[in-house]
Design an enzyme around this catalytic site. Structure first.
Site, PDB file in Angstrom:
ATOM      1  N   HIS A  20       0.828  -1.204   0.000  1.00 36.38           N
ATOM      2  CA  HIS A  20       0.000   0.000   0.000  1.00 36.38           C
ATOM      3  C   HIS A  20       0.866   1.259   0.000  1.00 36.38           C
ATOM      4  O   HIS A  20       0.563   2.241  -0.677  1.00 36.38           O
ATOM      5  CB  HIS A  20      -0.908   0.015   1.236  1.00 36.38           C
ATOM      6  CG  HIS A  20      -1.780  -1.197   1.354  1.00 36.38           C
ATOM      7  ND1 HIS A  20      -2.266  -1.649   2.555  1.00 36.38           N
ATOM      8  CD2 HIS A  20      -2.247  -2.065   0.418  1.00 36.38           C
ATOM      9  CE1 HIS A  20      -2.990  -2.736   2.359  1.00 36.38           C
ATOM     10  NE2 HIS A  20      -2.982  -3.001   1.078  1.00 36.38           N
ATOM     11  N   ASP A 117      -6.707   5.600   1.224  1.00 34.43           N
ATOM     12  CA  ASP A 117      -6.755   4.373   0.438  1.00 34.43           C
ATOM     13  C   ASP A 117      -7.959   3.548   0.888  1.00 34.43           C
ATOM     14  O   ASP A 117      -8.722   3.943   1.779  1.00 34.43           O
ATOM     15  CB  ASP A 117      -5.437   3.593   0.502  1.00 34.43           C
ATOM     16  CG  ASP A 117      -5.110   3.060   1.887  1.00 34.43           C
ATOM     17  OD1 ASP A 117      -6.005   3.040   2.766  1.00 34.43           O
ATOM     18  OD2 ASP A 117      -3.946   2.674   2.116  1.00 34.43           O
ATOM     19  N   ALA A 328      14.352  -7.851   0.779  1.00 35.10           N
ATOM     20  CA  ALA A 328      15.127  -7.867  -0.458  1.00 35.10           C
ATOM     21  C   ALA A 328      14.602  -6.757  -1.373  1.00 35.10           C
ATOM     22  O   ALA A 328      13.405  -6.436  -1.330  1.00 35.10           O
ATOM     23  CB  ALA A 328      15.022  -9.218  -1.149  1.00 35.10           C
ATOM     24  N   TRP A 348      -1.134  -5.798  -6.407  1.00 38.31           N
ATOM     25  CA  TRP A 348      -1.088  -4.915  -7.577  1.00 38.31           C
ATOM     26  C   TRP A 348       0.217  -4.136  -7.672  1.00 38.31           C
ATOM     27  O   TRP A 348       0.709  -3.886  -8.783  1.00 38.31           O
ATOM     28  CB  TRP A 348      -2.282  -3.977  -7.570  1.00 38.31           C
ATOM     29  CG  TRP A 348      -2.488  -3.273  -8.894  1.00 38.31           C
ATOM     30  CD1 TRP A 348      -2.441  -1.931  -9.130  1.00 38.31           C
ATOM     31  CD2 TRP A 348      -2.780  -3.882 -10.155  1.00 38.31           C
ATOM     32  NE1 TRP A 348      -2.695  -1.665 -10.458  1.00 38.31           N
ATOM     33  CE2 TRP A 348      -2.904  -2.852 -11.112  1.00 38.31           C
ATOM     34  CE3 TRP A 348      -2.961  -5.211 -10.568  1.00 38.31           C
ATOM     35  CZ2 TRP A 348      -3.184  -3.097 -12.450  1.00 38.31           C
ATOM     36  CZ3 TRP A 348      -3.239  -5.463 -11.904  1.00 38.31           C
ATOM     37  CH2 TRP A 348      -3.341  -4.410 -12.833  1.00 38.31           C
ATOM     38  N   SER A 350       3.173  -5.250  -6.871  1.00 38.13           N
ATOM     39  CA  SER A 350       4.122  -6.194  -7.454  1.00 38.13           C
ATOM     40  C   SER A 350       3.846  -6.399  -8.937  1.00 38.13           C
ATOM     41  O   SER A 350       4.767  -6.512  -9.749  1.00 38.13           O
ATOM     42  CB  SER A 350       4.057  -7.536  -6.713  1.00 38.13           C
ATOM     43  OG  SER A 350       4.565  -7.412  -5.406  1.00 38.13           O
ATOM     44  N   GLU A 353       5.215  -3.429 -10.831  1.00 36.48           N
ATOM     45  CA  GLU A 353       6.669  -3.489 -10.869  1.00 36.48           C
ATOM     46  C   GLU A 353       7.152  -4.525 -11.884  1.00 36.48           C
ATOM     47  O   GLU A 353       8.150  -4.311 -12.577  1.00 36.48           O
ATOM     48  CB  GLU A 353       7.222  -3.789  -9.477  1.00 36.48           C
ATOM     49  CG  GLU A 353       7.064  -2.622  -8.519  1.00 36.48           C
ATOM     50  CD  GLU A 353       7.584  -2.897  -7.127  1.00 36.48           C
ATOM     51  OE1 GLU A 353       7.712  -1.938  -6.344  1.00 36.48           O
ATOM     52  OE2 GLU A 353       7.850  -4.076  -6.805  1.00 36.48           O
ATOM     53  N   ALA A 368      -7.517 -10.927  -0.592  1.00 36.21           N
ATOM     54  CA  ALA A 368      -7.965  -9.623  -1.117  1.00 36.21           C
ATOM     55  C   ALA A 368      -8.427  -9.775  -2.559  1.00 36.21           C
ATOM     56  O   ALA A 368      -9.248 -10.632  -2.869  1.00 36.21           O
ATOM     57  CB  ALA A 368      -6.871  -8.569  -0.948  1.00 36.21           C
ATOM     58  N   GLU A 369      -7.907  -8.919  -3.477  1.00 33.87           N
ATOM     59  CA  GLU A 369      -8.339  -8.973  -4.875  1.00 33.87           C
ATOM     60  C   GLU A 369      -7.338  -9.719  -5.749  1.00 33.87           C
ATOM     61  O   GLU A 369      -7.362  -9.621  -6.974  1.00 33.87           O
ATOM     62  CB  GLU A 369      -8.562  -7.542  -5.398  1.00 33.87           C
ATOM     63  CG  GLU A 369      -7.378  -6.845  -6.029  1.00 33.87           C
ATOM     64  CD  GLU A 369      -6.220  -6.522  -5.106  1.00 33.87           C
ATOM     65  OE1 GLU A 369      -5.222  -5.977  -5.598  1.00 33.87           O
ATOM     66  OE2 GLU A 369      -6.300  -6.803  -3.893  1.00 33.87           O
TER      67      GLU A 369
END
Length: 453
Positions: A20, A117, A328, A348, A350, A353, A368-369
């Site tokens: 988030h 959010d 990491a 989302w 990740s 990215e 979650a989603e």
């Protein structure tokens, strides 16, 4: 749209979790650097001493003032609850501190709005009491937002459990969504989470506007649909992708990067499943054995459940694998030339990215989603392979082997790489002046500038 100098000041309230915070911090940075907006970023951090958190704070530009809110009192968050429940309870615990910070800012700054959010909705009523327009920064795809808008009518149209839905849900501009792939709160009507989610969905219509961390080229149908003027729905602005840049020396010199430097191009599977997701022991074992049996190189960042790895796993795979049990630098890893595949929970942040690094994905969604995201990436964007689950929801080792080999070795992987490369390039153009996301952000900035007293 030309960007003028601004005297607007925004307060941004972020819920716990690096997934988030990263996009919220990038929203704050972009507003400050590109659109000249002053920002106070109020952060609920589950671990203020986390190196990743501290590194992110250090990367914030001038014009962004970060305030870490106090942690909840000891033992105030029940053990064993879902990640979503823990997040919401943490936000509720922080509300008195949010109120005192907003009151201070109102007395000293020209606050134009509060941006929250999805998990920070308890602060929306407070914003109204303080006379602040409240906007939502939605850190998930527009497909999930469309589901939020339609959920109240959807639950009336079908009386059973959505996991048993006979036909996929078809929403305007969206891919068809199967019942089990609908967001986690809709999967059990008997839970508190279900009723809280529906209440949240109705509150979306009260927002002054919604900023979404996506871009038109990634979700063309639904972005165009939600951008159409609507008398009931608030304005929707697709302003992404907002991802964290590689900035710190710690990112570039981390042990995982040193190991990756020794590997061939596009040969390594990167495995990371988010800061909140913890696999059960059986799935950890199957994933580990699948990676070992695939014979392909891997970097696995595993926190919270590393003790479930099969005995001797690290020793047996030391020639092809590198296991990291602490923080990491994910983006530095994804952008490394040796990475050929990302096995991800489909959070989302990740996902964005991975796409902006040009890396195809294999999905292992958990909560979650994330199942919805996996469906979008597989059936819509076509940058992801989705393993087949057993009836119990387990992804067995043989299936891990199959999908890893398909992407690293097969023609299917080449198709995914070509497609994700196209979306990587589109992401760059979306944020440039004249791009779809640049223009969308400029529109809402113009509104905020008009709110300055």
């Amino acid at each position: 749209m030309e960007i003028q100098g601004s005297t607007a000041h925004l307060a941004l309230l972020c819920s716990p979790g690096m997934g988030h915070l990263i996009p919220f911090a990038q929203l704050a940075s972009r507003l400050a650097k590109v659109y000249n907006i002053a920002i106070t970023l109020l952060i609920n951090s589950e671990n203020p001493s986390n190196p990743a958190y501290l590194s992110l704070l250090d990367s914030l530009p001038d014009g962004v003032d970060a305030v870490t809110l106090p942690l909840p009192p000891p033992n105030s968050i029940p053990e064993g609850g879902s990640p979503m429940t823990k997040i919401i309870l943490t936000v509720i615990s922080s509300l008195p501190h949010v109120h005192s910070n907003l009151t201070r800012l109102i007395s000293t700054k020209s606050l134009s709005a509060l941006v929250i959010d999805l998990f920070s909705f308890p602060a929306k009523e407070m914003a109204g009491q303080l006379g602040l327009p409240c906007y939502l920064f939605y850190p998930s795809p527009c497909t999930a937002l469309a589901l939020n808008f339609h959920a109240p009518e959807l639950v009336k149209s079908y009386q059973g459990e959505f996991k048993d839905l006979p036909e996929p849900v078809k929403l305007p501009g969206c891919i068809p969504i199967s019942g089990p792939d609908l967001v986690e709160p809709l999967q059990d009507r008997t839970t508190e989470m279900y009723h809280g989610f529906l209440q949240l969905c109705t509150q979306l219509f009260d927002m002054k506007g919604i900023l979404v961390n996506t871009y038109e080229e990634l979700e063309p149908g639904v972005v165009k649909t939600l951008r159409e003027p609507d008398e009931v729905r608030p304005p929707v602005y697709a302003v992404g992708p907002l991802t964290r840049p590689i900035e710190s020396e710690a990112d570039r010199t981390h042990e995982s990067i040193t190991w990756l430097d020794l590997q061939p191009d596009k040969s390594v599977v990167y495995v990371a499943l988010g800061s909140w997701g913890i696999l059960n022991q059986e799935q950890v074992r199957e994933l580990a054995l699948g990676l070992e049996l695939s014979g392909h190189r891997f970097v696995w960042v595993i926190t919270g459940c590393s003790d479930a790895l099969p005995e001797g796993f690290e020793e047996k795979t030391k020639e092809i694998g590198h296991v990291v049990t602490s923080w990491a630098p994910q983006l530095a890893i994804l952008k490394h030339k040796s990475i050929g595949l990302f096995l991800t929970h489909c959070g989302w942040s990740s996902v964005l990215e991975s796409v902006t690094s040009g890396v195809p994905m294999v999905s292992l969604p958990m909560y979650a989603e994330q199942r919805l995201n996996a469906a979008l990436l597989t059936d819509g964007a076509k940058v992801c392979f989705r393993p087949k689950e057993s009836e119990s929801g387990l992804i067995p080792r043989d299936e891990i082997v199959r999908v890893v080999k398909c992407v690293i070795e097969g023609e299917e992987g080449e198709v995914l790489r070509k497609r994700v490369g196209e979306l990587k390039n589109a992401a760059v153009h979306a944020l440039l002046e004249g791009g779809s996301s640049y223009q969308a952000m400029a529109e809402v900035v113009e509104v905020w500038n008009k709110n300055v007293a």
